[in-house]
Design an enzyme around this catalytic site. Structure first.
Site, PDB file in Angstrom:
ATOM      1  N   ASP A   1      10.651  27.538   2.629  1.00  0.00           N
ATOM      2  CA  ASP A   1      10.973  28.662   3.519  1.00  0.00           C
ATOM      3  C   ASP A   1      11.948  28.278   4.629  1.00  0.00           C
ATOM      4  O   ASP A   1      12.182  29.061   5.548  1.00  0.00           O
ATOM      5  CB  ASP A   1       9.702  29.290   4.112  1.00  0.00           C
TER       6      ASP A   1
ATOM      7  N   LYS B   1       7.352  32.204  12.276  1.00  0.00           N
ATOM      8  CA  LYS B   1       7.389  33.465  11.533  1.00  0.00           C
ATOM      9  C   LYS B   1       5.961  33.822  11.115  1.00  0.00           C
ATOM     10  O   LYS B   1       5.070  32.979  11.068  1.00  0.00           O
ATOM     11  CB  LYS B   1       8.298  33.381  10.309  1.00  0.00           C
TER      12      LYS B   1
ATOM     13  N   GLY C   1       5.384  28.258   9.760  1.00  0.00           N
ATOM     14  CA  GLY C   1       6.731  27.811   9.422  1.00  0.00           C
ATOM     15  C   GLY C   1       7.435  27.011  10.494  1.00  0.00           C
ATOM     16  O   GLY C   1       8.665  26.910  10.480  1.00  0.00           O
ATOM     17  N   GLY C   2       6.688  26.412  11.414  1.00  0.00           N
ATOM     18  CA  GLY C   2       7.321  25.706  12.522  1.00  0.00           C
ATOM     19  C   GLY C   2       8.197  24.547  12.082  1.00  0.00           C
ATOM     20  O   GLY C   2       9.322  24.380  12.565  1.00  0.00           O
TER      21      GLY C   2
ATOM     22  N   GLY D   1       0.218  23.112  10.008  1.00  0.00           N
ATOM     23  CA  GLY D   1      -0.837  23.512   9.097  1.00  0.00           C
ATOM     24  C   GLY D   1      -1.396  24.870   9.432  1.00  0.00           C
ATOM     25  O   GLY D   1      -2.560  25.157   9.191  1.00  0.00           O
ATOM     26  N   ALA D   2      -0.542  25.728   9.979  1.00  0.00           N
ATOM     27  CA  ALA D   2      -0.988  27.031  10.462  1.00  0.00           C
ATOM     28  C   ALA D   2      -0.385  28.190   9.682  1.00  0.00           C
ATOM     29  O   ALA D   2      -0.767  29.332   9.870  1.00  0.00           O
ATOM     30  CB  ALA D   2      -0.633  27.178  11.944  1.00  0.00           C
TER      31      ALA D   2
ATOM     32  N   PRO E   1       1.819  25.170  16.269  1.00  0.00           N
ATOM     33  CA  PRO E   1       0.842  24.343  15.541  1.00  0.00           C
ATOM     34  C   PRO E   1       1.272  24.093  14.105  1.00  0.00           C
ATOM     35  O   PRO E   1       1.934  24.926  13.476  1.00  0.00           O
ATOM     36  CB  PRO E   1      -0.437  25.183  15.586  1.00  0.00           C
TER      37      PRO E   1
END
Length: 269
Positions: free
Chosen positions: A132, A8, A96-97, A92-93, A90
């Site tokens: 999230d 997201k 929200g992975g 720390g990007a 990735p």
């Protein structure tokens, strides 16, 4: 069962106050994009969890996918499963992975074992895993408030736009990002801001973390400016960073060039 947990982006992000529990309240629009991991869940004779793709820090038992499985197992007699996560988004990007992986695990287990949990029930489980995570249960654009887990539907359709997300390989932890920010209530209404033309967002729709992190990581404002130079209607850092995205009317340009170690995703919204 195979599915593809997606990332997201944040359209605006305002950190409004620090909560008594140590977390922060926020206001933001969460919008799903199609940069995806792959997650497979199969019944098995014994519990097994594998990760391929991008290296994931930490021990496997701390992964949110496994935590999601164990959380449901507390209330339901789930058999052992083999979870296989192929990591592409990735870390720390600010995308929200990991939260998506957790929520999709809940969704898939619900379907695979016919638990008949409603979306509301799945969101309540997801809230126990991360701020999230619950967004990815319904996976639709929302205005998020409080810890990022209270949602109001928003009438926003960006299907005529493409998105370019640039991850410069800088891992920014949540603690680092929030440790350098001063909460403040915005003098704007997210719903009203998002109703304006996208070309106006550049002047009115802000991510509070940019002010704190851009001086520390000069690559980030450089990426943002490059996206604007390429014709982006709007560009911003997402979440607490460090990925920066640009929204383009129609197809994204092909002439965007970044260093080889940057991860780039382009796609239609």
């Amino acid at each position: 069962m195979l599915d593809f947990p997606n990332a997201k982006i944040n359209l605006g992000l305002y950190i409004t106050e620090k909560r008594p529990d140590g977390f922060h309240n926020l206001q933001s629009c969460f919008y799903p994009v199609r940069w995806c991991d792959a997650l497979e869940i199969l019944p098995a004779e014994k519990e097994q969890f594998d990760i391929t793709g991008l290296p994931v820090p930490g021990k496997p038992e701390t992964n949110l996918c496994l935590k999601a499985y164990k959380l449901l197992k507390q209330d339901y007699q789930l058999p052992p499963v083999h979870l296989h996560l192929h990591k592409v988004i990735p870390m720390g990007a600010g995308l929200g992975g990991g939260s998506a992986d957790a929520a999709f695990t809940l969704r898939m287990l619900n379907k695979l074992f016919e638990l008949n949990l409603s979306n509301d029930a799945l969101e309540n489980y997801a809230r126990q895993l991360g701020s999230d995570c619950a967004f990815f249960v319904r996976n639709q654009p929302v205005i998020a408030t409080e810890r990022g887990d209270v949602f109001t539907p928003v009438n926003l359709n960006l299907s005529g736009y493409s998105c370019v997300i640039v991850y410069p390989g800088i891992h920014i932890t949540t603690a680092e990002a929030y440790g350098s920010i001063k909460p403040e209530m915005p003098n704007c209404d997210m719903h009203m801001l998002l109703k304006q033309e996208i070309k106006v967002w550049r002047d009115v729709l802000k991510n509070d973390f940019e002010e704190a992190l851009f001086p520390k990581y000069p690559e980030l404002p450089q990426v943002k400016e490059k996206l604007y130079e390429a014709g982006a209607a709007y560009a911003s850092m997402t979440g607490s960073g460090s990925a920066v995205y640009g929204l383009f009317a129609g197809e994204a340009p092909d002439n965007l060039v970044f260093p080889d170690h940057y991860a780039i995703w382009k796609g239609l919204l």
